[in-house]
Design an enzyme around this catalytic site. Sequence first.
Site, PDB file in Angstrom:
ATOM      1  N   ASP A   6     -11.087  -3.833  -6.081  1.00  0.00           N
ATOM      2  CA  ASP A   6      -9.964  -2.963  -5.723  1.00  0.00           C
ATOM      3  C   ASP A   6      -9.022  -3.762  -4.828  1.00  0.00           C
ATOM      4  O   ASP A   6      -9.346  -4.061  -3.683  1.00  0.00           O
ATOM      5  CB  ASP A   6     -10.477  -1.715  -4.989  1.00  0.00           C
ATOM      6  CG  ASP A   6      -9.358  -0.893  -4.369  1.00  0.00           C
ATOM      7  OD1 ASP A   6      -8.252  -0.889  -4.946  1.00  0.00           O
ATOM      8  OD2 ASP A   6      -9.591  -0.260  -3.323  1.00  0.00           O
ATOM      9  N   ASN A   9      -2.788  -2.994  -0.796  1.00  0.00           N
ATOM     10  CA  ASN A   9      -1.581  -3.561  -0.211  1.00  0.00           C
ATOM     11  C   ASN A   9      -1.865  -4.558   0.902  1.00  0.00           C
ATOM     12  O   ASN A   9      -1.039  -5.422   1.193  1.00  0.00           O
ATOM     13  CB  ASN A   9      -0.702  -2.434   0.336  1.00  0.00           C
ATOM     14  CG  ASN A   9      -0.018  -1.645  -0.766  1.00  0.00           C
ATOM     15  OD1 ASN A   9       0.709  -2.194  -1.570  1.00  0.00           O
ATOM     16  ND2 ASN A   9      -0.269  -0.338  -0.802  1.00  0.00           N
ATOM     17  N   THR A  10      -3.020  -4.442   1.537  1.00  0.00           N
ATOM     18  CA  THR A  10      -3.329  -5.325   2.661  1.00  0.00           C
ATOM     19  C   THR A  10      -4.589  -6.159   2.434  1.00  0.00           C
ATOM     20  O   THR A  10      -4.633  -7.323   2.847  1.00  0.00           O
ATOM     21  CB  THR A  10      -3.495  -4.520   3.960  1.00  0.00           C
ATOM     22  OG1 THR A  10      -4.468  -3.490   3.768  1.00  0.00           O
ATOM     23  CG2 THR A  10      -2.174  -3.862   4.345  1.00  0.00           C
ATOM     24  N   ALA A  12      -8.392  -6.769  -0.205  1.00  0.00           N
ATOM     25  CA  ALA A  12      -9.126  -6.500  -1.447  1.00  0.00           C
ATOM     26  C   ALA A  12     -10.564  -6.145  -1.092  1.00  0.00           C
ATOM     27  O   ALA A  12     -11.141  -6.704  -0.156  1.00  0.00           O
ATOM     28  CB  ALA A  12      -9.090  -7.710  -2.380  1.00  0.00           C
ATOM     29  N   LYS A  13     -11.118  -5.196  -1.827  1.00  0.00           N
ATOM     30  CA  LYS A  13     -12.527  -4.856  -1.683  1.00  0.00           C
ATOM     31  C   LYS A  13     -13.240  -5.223  -2.977  1.00  0.00           C
ATOM     32  O   LYS A  13     -12.766  -4.909  -4.069  1.00  0.00           O
ATOM     33  CB  LYS A  13     -12.704  -3.369  -1.396  1.00  0.00           C
ATOM     34  CG  LYS A  13     -12.163  -2.921  -0.049  1.00  0.00           C
ATOM     35  CD  LYS A  13     -12.364  -1.427   0.170  1.00  0.00           C
ATOM     36  CE  LYS A  13     -11.791  -0.972   1.496  1.00  0.00           C
ATOM     37  NZ  LYS A  13     -11.933   0.501   1.678  1.00  0.00           N
ATOM     38  N   TYR A  86      -0.636  13.889 -15.005  1.00  0.00           N
ATOM     39  CA  TYR A  86       0.525  13.321 -14.318  1.00  0.00           C
ATOM     40  C   TYR A  86       1.614  13.032 -15.341  1.00  0.00           C
ATOM     41  O   TYR A  86       1.354  12.449 -16.396  1.00  0.00           O
ATOM     42  CB  TYR A  86       0.112  12.034 -13.613  1.00  0.00           C
ATOM     43  CG  TYR A  86       0.937  11.650 -12.414  1.00  0.00           C
ATOM     44  CD1 TYR A  86       0.986  12.458 -11.298  1.00  0.00           C
ATOM     45  CD2 TYR A  86       1.639  10.440 -12.389  1.00  0.00           C
ATOM     46  CE1 TYR A  86       1.717  12.088 -10.175  1.00  0.00           C
ATOM     47  CE2 TYR A  86       2.374  10.059 -11.270  1.00  0.00           C
ATOM     48  CZ  TYR A  86       2.417  10.897 -10.170  1.00  0.00           C
ATOM     49  OH  TYR A  86       3.140  10.532  -9.060  1.00  0.00           O
ATOM     50  N   ASP A  95      -5.274   3.268  -7.376  1.00  0.00           N
ATOM     51  CA  ASP A  95      -6.142   3.725  -6.292  1.00  0.00           C
ATOM     52  C   ASP A  95      -6.171   5.247  -6.225  1.00  0.00           C
ATOM     53  O   ASP A  95      -7.235   5.851  -5.987  1.00  0.00           O
ATOM     54  CB  ASP A  95      -5.696   3.137  -4.961  1.00  0.00           C
ATOM     55  CG  ASP A  95      -4.216   3.355  -4.667  1.00  0.00           C
ATOM     56  OD1 ASP A  95      -3.450   3.684  -5.591  1.00  0.00           O
ATOM     57  OD2 ASP A  95      -3.817   3.188  -3.495  1.00  0.00           O
ATOM     58  N   THR A 119      -1.975   2.493   3.973  1.00  0.00           N
ATOM     59  CA  THR A 119      -0.589   2.072   4.148  1.00  0.00           C
ATOM     60  C   THR A 119       0.343   3.267   4.005  1.00  0.00           C
ATOM     61  O   THR A 119       1.276   3.452   4.787  1.00  0.00           O
ATOM     62  CB  THR A 119      -0.230   0.991   3.119  1.00  0.00           C
ATOM     63  OG1 THR A 119      -1.134  -0.108   3.257  1.00  0.00           O
ATOM     64  CG2 THR A 119       1.187   0.501   3.331  1.00  0.00           C
TER      65      THR A 119
END
Length: 243
Positions: A6, A9-10, A12-13, A86, A95, A119
């Site tokens: 994953d 924006n800041t 990665a996991k 959606y 995410d 974020t």
Amino acid sequence: MNLVIDIGNTVAKVAIFNDNSLVEVFRSSNQYLDCLPEVLTKFQIRQGILASVIDLSQKITEQLEALSFPVTRLNIDTQLPIKNLYRTPETLGNDRLASVIGANDICPKKDILVIDAGTCITYDFIDAKGRYLGGNISPGKAMRFKAMHKFTGKLPLIDEKGIRHSLGEDTETAIREGVLRGMEFEIQGYIDFLKKDYPGLLVFLTGGDGFLFETNLKNLIFADDFLVLKGLNRILNYNDGRI
């Protein structure tokens, strides 16, 4: 074993799953997966899935191309274990989608609000029939602090660390309490709003900033920092036809 990546924006996991069970989580740069060599040495991986909210760096692209097993890249064509209503699925963040799938897998046949405080703060709803109906996006904590400093002439840039008062006694505490208490009230407001139509609503809170709140929200919320990873693993297993 499943490899789940994953990229946010800041950071990665990178996670390892054995079927539905989370085995271990690693954190890495979102520009280069420096933990990947260790992961590949430590675990025998059969397949993987990747979701990213940013464009992949050249280094990560090269790392993925060098893998010896298939990696599914979550996109609009990926088969899902829920129904996505959606209106513009191509613009929906991976995410956000993965988080509601993760929550739905943990608590199937329930009306669920997923709040991801990172974020940005995202609010996403999936109903008891497994239909993702949509959600909202608002500024996250750091963004709120920075915006007040950037778009005003005199307000200083501060953060959440420091003295707090119910009513600010100076500019610093006024800003801090305005941001933090405002986020808390916003979250509670969304919960109360949806509970009017969905009285059995379950609420999941995820994301790093979500766990800062020491409020009555704890009595209403399932806190799960790995909800997106669990959702991605669910998607991978669903496409593999095993679970």
